[in-house]
Design an enzyme around this catalytic site. Structure first.
Site, PDB file in Angstrom:
ATOM      1  N   ARG A 244       0.825  -1.208   0.000  1.00  0.00           N
ATOM      2  CA  ARG A 244       0.000   0.000   0.000  1.00  0.00           C
ATOM      3  C   ARG A 244       0.859   1.258   0.000  1.00  0.00           C
ATOM      4  NH1 ARG A 244      -4.152  -2.951   4.165  1.00  0.00           N
ATOM      5  NH2 ARG A 244      -5.460  -3.874   2.529  1.00  0.00           N
ATOM      6  N   PHE A 363      -6.767  -0.870  -6.385  1.00  0.00           N
ATOM      7  CA  PHE A 363      -5.916  -2.026  -6.083  1.00  0.00           C
ATOM      8  C   PHE A 363      -5.118  -1.857  -4.792  1.00  0.00           C
ATOM      9  CE2 PHE A 363      -2.815  -0.646  -9.747  1.00  0.00           C
ATOM     10  CZ  PHE A 363      -2.491   0.485  -9.065  1.00  0.00           C
ATOM     11  N   GLU A 364      -4.532  -2.956  -4.336  1.00  0.00           N
ATOM     12  CA  GLU A 364      -3.892  -3.078  -3.018  1.00  0.00           C
ATOM     13  C   GLU A 364      -4.883  -2.748  -1.904  1.00  0.00           C
ATOM     14  OE1 GLU A 364      -1.301  -4.579  -2.994  1.00  0.00           O
ATOM     15  OE2 GLU A 364       0.190  -3.919  -4.437  1.00  0.00           O
ATOM     16  N   GLY A 365      -6.143  -3.114  -2.100  1.00  0.00           N
ATOM     17  CA  GLY A 365      -7.193  -2.805  -1.141  1.00  0.00           C
ATOM     18  C   GLY A 365      -7.893  -1.523  -1.522  1.00  0.00           C
TER      19      GLY A 365
END
Length: 380
Positions: A244, A363-365
């Site tokens: 993140r 993306f990445e959460g």
């Protein structure tokens, strides 16, 4: 404009200068053509590896750069300001090295990590599935023990950056039930039974493919399992905190590029006898854009410094990802506004920047997940 950075060492300053030189020479001249043609830039990642830019936060004993995250992320930002697709892929490559470095045995690290950090191998990260994106515990791809003491993997993975091109993949597959029934494997691209779908037709980041993978009873040696059986989600989530931060840095670089383009245009375009930057309406808009970029950078650097100091940084990483990617979306949208009708055409990069910014919030959460992480941190 050149970002005025506060760096911890003269070595870090030299590294930033090297990154700018490599970016201006290697990336800037070809980015527009590859993004428009949706073609992969062959040889770029090998050259970034030779320049020492693919393994910066990992130890020198494995041919990494031995740099703190504070410095590594600023390198990513500089790359993203020149080519977001490449910077995101560099971030994901670094993310893919984390399970091996943090959970691999000495033999596993000796075998694979130097080649990854030198860029001789490209790594990818395979956590998401079609029905299990934000809810990673819902994944169904399964690894079953085989008669030869290895495993057989069956199932599918989605949204793999560098899918089909990367040499090795962190694959998270179910070896049991529940949240402690997932294990992590380092799978070779040439594994029998592993196949990749056609690249996704994305809104942006066209030059680096994103693809799904399917595993049909694919054999994987036991020596390719990273960490203990059932430790997979622990590995995945600890890696994602670092990932993140990588995306936060990429988003900040993209926003900086949009701000720079808007400022340059506003200083050249005239209306009513003055450059448009001299009109308060545009000047204040640009000031807000500049403040948003500075805030994004401060957020990811704060989280990086916490990581480097060995302190808990999960909430700070979620905050950085949220703040930086929301800033990128706003700044790139406002950059299009500064350009007016020209900004809505593909003759100017700001149109591409706006499309590329959207995925940063996903993306990445997703940023909704980041808010959940932050809220849970407040409860604790």
């Amino acid at each position: 404009m050149t970002v005025d950075r506060l760096l911890p060492t003269t070595e870090a300053m030299d590294l930033i200068e090297l990154t700018r030189e490599v970016g201006d020479r290697l990336l800037t001249p070809i980015v527009d053509a590859h993004e428009k043609a949706e073609s992969y830039p062959e040889g770029v990642f090998a050259e970034l590896g030779r320049a020492g830019l693919l393994g910066l936060p990992y130890p020198e004993e494995y041919d990494g750069g031995g740099q703190p995250y504070e410095v590594y992320l600023q390198v990513l930002e500089e790359l993203a300001a020149r080519w977001a697709s490449v910077a995101v892929a560099v971030s994901v490559h670094g993310l893919s090295c984390f399970p091996l470095h943090a959970y691999g045995t000495a033999a596993q690290k000796e075998r694979w990590l130097p080649s990854l950090l030198r860029g001789e191998l490209i790594g990818a990260y395979s956590l998401s599935e079609a029905q299990a994106g934000s809810d990673a515990a819902a994944l169904t791809c399964r690894a079953v023990p085989s008669a030869d003491d290895g495993y057989r993997i069956t199932g599918s993975k989605a949204w793999i950056t560098h899918g089909g091109i990367a040499d090795v993949y962190n694959v998270f597959a179910r070896t049991g039930e529940g949240s402690k029934g997932v294990s992590c494997f380092l799978v070779d691209r040439e594994t029998p039974g592993l196949a990749f779908g056609a690249p996704e037709e994305k809104m942006g980041l066209h030059a680096v493919p994103t693809a799904a993978a399917s595993y049909d009873d694919a054999p994987v040696d036991a020596e390719r399992r990273l960490g203990d059986e059932g430790q997979g989600l622990q590995i995945a989530f600890s890696a994602l905190d670092s990932g993140r931060l990588g995306i936060a840095a990429c988003a900040t670089g993209l926003a900086q590029a949009a701000l720079d383009a808007a400022v340059e245009y506003a200083n050249e375009r005239t209306a009513f006898g003055r450059t448009i930057i001299e009109h308060q309406g545009l000047g204040f808009l640009l000031a807000d854009m500049s403040a948003a970029v500075d805030t994004a950078r401060a957020a990811y650097l704060d989280a990086a410094r916490r990581r480097d100091a060995g302190r808990d940084y999960s909430r700070a990483a979620a905050t950085a990802k949220l703040v930086a990617t929301d800033a990128a979306m706003k700044v790139t949208t406002d950059a299009v506004q500064v350009f007016g009708g020209n900004g809505y055409t593909r003759d100017f990069r700001v149109e591409r920047y706006m499309r590329e910014a959207k995925i940063m919030q996903i993306f990445e959460g997703t940023n909704q997940i980041q808010r959940l992480v932050i809220a849970r941190g407040l409860v604790r």
